[in-house]
Design an enzyme around this catalytic site. Structure first.
Site, PDB file in Angstrom:
ATOM      1  N   HIS A 168       3.034   4.678  12.229  1.00 32.93           N
ATOM      2  CA  HIS A 168       3.220   5.915  12.976  1.00 32.93           C
ATOM      3  C   HIS A 168       4.680   6.039  13.423  1.00 32.93           C
ATOM      4  O   HIS A 168       5.150   5.247  14.237  1.00 32.93           O
ATOM      5  CB  HIS A 168       2.269   5.867  14.189  1.00 32.93           C
ATOM      6  CG  HIS A 168       2.229   7.122  14.996  1.00 32.93           C
ATOM      7  ND1 HIS A 168       1.507   7.221  16.163  1.00 32.93           N
ATOM      8  CD2 HIS A 168       2.814   8.332  14.794  1.00 32.93           C
ATOM      9  CE1 HIS A 168       1.663   8.447  16.665  1.00 32.93           C
ATOM     10  NE2 HIS A 168       2.448   9.128  15.849  1.00 32.93           N
ATOM     11  N   HIS A 175       5.723   2.408  15.238  1.00 33.36           N
ATOM     12  CA  HIS A 175       4.798   1.326  15.551  1.00 33.36           C
ATOM     13  C   HIS A 175       3.621   1.369  14.579  1.00 33.36           C
ATOM     14  O   HIS A 175       3.525   2.269  13.737  1.00 33.36           O
ATOM     15  CB  HIS A 175       4.303   1.430  17.002  1.00 33.36           C
ATOM     16  CG  HIS A 175       3.571   2.711  17.274  1.00 33.36           C
ATOM     17  ND1 HIS A 175       4.213   3.863  17.662  1.00 33.36           N
ATOM     18  CD2 HIS A 175       2.255   3.038  17.172  1.00 33.36           C
ATOM     19  CE1 HIS A 175       3.323   4.833  17.817  1.00 33.36           C
ATOM     20  NE2 HIS A 175       2.129   4.373  17.511  1.00 33.36           N
ATOM     21  N   ASP A 186      -0.634   1.242  14.500  1.00 27.99           N
ATOM     22  CA  ASP A 186      -1.826   1.366  15.331  1.00 27.99           C
ATOM     23  C   ASP A 186      -2.982   0.616  14.678  1.00 27.99           C
ATOM     24  O   ASP A 186      -3.445   0.995  13.594  1.00 27.99           O
ATOM     25  CB  ASP A 186      -2.194   2.842  15.501  1.00 27.99           C
ATOM     26  CG  ASP A 186      -1.208   3.575  16.409  1.00 27.99           C
ATOM     27  OD1 ASP A 186      -1.150   3.234  17.602  1.00 27.99           O
ATOM     28  OD2 ASP A 186      -0.497   4.481  15.919  1.00 27.99           O
ATOM     29  N   LYS A 188       1.855   2.393 -18.224  1.00 27.99           N
ATOM     30  CA  LYS A 188       0.883   1.863 -19.173  1.00 27.99           C
ATOM     31  C   LYS A 188       1.332   0.479 -19.617  1.00 27.99           C
ATOM     32  O   LYS A 188       2.422   0.301 -20.132  1.00 27.99           O
ATOM     33  CB  LYS A 188       0.794   2.805 -20.374  1.00 27.99           C
ATOM     34  CG  LYS A 188       0.134   2.177 -21.586  1.00 27.99           C
ATOM     35  CD  LYS A 188      -1.069   2.938 -22.051  1.00 27.99           C
ATOM     36  CE  LYS A 188      -1.683   2.377 -23.333  1.00 27.99           C
ATOM     37  NZ  LYS A 188      -1.731   0.936 -23.431  1.00 27.99           N
ATOM     38  N   ASP A 227       0.335  -2.993 -21.886  1.00 28.09           N
ATOM     39  CA  ASP A 227      -0.566  -3.473 -22.925  1.00 28.09           C
ATOM     40  C   ASP A 227      -1.270  -4.722 -22.423  1.00 28.09           C
ATOM     41  O   ASP A 227      -0.736  -5.484 -21.639  1.00 28.09           O
ATOM     42  CB  ASP A 227       0.219  -3.782 -24.203  1.00 28.09           C
ATOM     43  CG  ASP A 227       0.543  -2.494 -24.945  1.00 28.09           C
ATOM     44  OD1 ASP A 227      -0.257  -1.526 -24.801  1.00 28.09           O
ATOM     45  OD2 ASP A 227       1.575  -2.424 -25.621  1.00 28.09           O
TER      46      ASP A 227
HETATM   47 MN    MN Z   1       0.431   5.654  17.497  1.00 25.13          MN
END
Ligand code: MN
Length: 282
Positions: free
Chosen positions: A40, A46, A48, A243, A245
């Site tokens: 966030h 920070h 959460d 892609k 192989d």
């Molecule tokens: Mn927050």
């Protein structure tokens, strides 16, 4: 009731001004409990941490984000409970609103209380009861099955009663690497910066984790195939990957271990060491 537990969440937000979900009690829940870590970019960046318990997400703001090393105790400030639907929220909280800034689902998965390596992944009610009891006492041991963070952790309440410490227990998931170096959403693949430029399609919470009644493990699956197209395109429900192989393998995981099969359902018997290694980790 969930509504009452979310009074503080509601009081801080105006749901005609923020795309965050309004309080809603989850439907009948079974199977494992959900956890999510959202990154966030609010006034201060920070992470959460949110743990499903009793119909809401119990929440902590972790300024430095989780560490996978037991010596790095992370401060985790308890914040208001969030609605269950919040776990799949990513997008932009507009300027002027509470928590304004970008948010992505940095990691998510399922969790269980961990009491001396006893787990309750398959008993929703008992898992919730034990989590609620442990949090009330100020010390929760829990086991995360996420994409970026896995293994046993503890949340320990400090004397001021608001701040907790998030501590990695010693187990085989301990690592010195910094998981926050992985900076993409586990849902959309977007970074916080990209959220500003690319509109995100919101995934319903129910699709974040396994829900519904449990069924027998199928013996074959029909995965999506690559398709031919006239030209490249950009649609929200498509993801792109280089892609490579090699073999495309479907991994079937049960209590007996991991079996690798081709998309035709044939056992890929040429990789016994890989199966043995995956079974050890599963
Ligand atoms: Mn927050």
């Amino acid at each position: 009731m969930a509504k009452e537990k979310l009074a503080e969440y509601s009081a801080k937000r105006r749901f005609d001004a923020t795309p965050e979900p309004a309080p809603r009690a989850p439907g009948e829940r079974r199977g494992p409990l959900v956890f999510v870590v959202q990154q966030h970019a609010a006034r201060r960046m920070h992470y959460d941490l949110r743990l499903e318990c009793d119909g809401v997400l119990k929440s902590w703001a972790v300024p430095k984000g989780p560490s996978l090393h037991p010596a790095e105790k992370r401060l985790a400030a308890q914040t208001e409970h969030h609605p269950f639907d919040y776990a799949s929220f990513e997008g932009i909280i507009p300027a002027g609103q509470y928590g304004a800034g970008e948010m992505i689902v940095w990691d998510c998965g399922v969790y269980s209380p961990d009491e001396d390596e006893e787990y309750w992944f398959h008993d929703h009610a008992e898992a919730e009861r034990r989590v609620a009891e442990a949090l009330a006492k100020g010390k929760l041991g829990f086991f995360l099955r996420g994409e970026k963070i896995k293994g046993s952790f503890a949340l320990v309440r400090m004397a001021d009663r608001k701040n907790w410490l998030l501590i990695k227990h010693k187990d085989r998931f301990v690592a010195k690497s910094d998981p926050t170096a992985l900076d993409r959403s586990v849902i959309s693949g977007a970074t916080l910066d990209e959220v500003k430029a690319v509109p995100l399609e919101r995934l319903p919470m129910e699709r974040l984790i396994p829900t519904g009644p449990s069924e027998e493990l199928p013996s074959s699956l029909a995965p999506m195939h690559a398709e031919l197209a006239e030209s490249a395109f950009d649609r929200a429900d498509w993801m792109w990957e280089p892609k490579l192989d090699g073999y495309r393998a479907l991994a079937f995981v049960d209590e007996k271990g991991v079996t690798l099969k081709s998309r035709r359902g044939l056992h890929l018997g040429s990789f016994p060491r890989l199966e043995a290694e995956l079974s050890r980790q599963a």
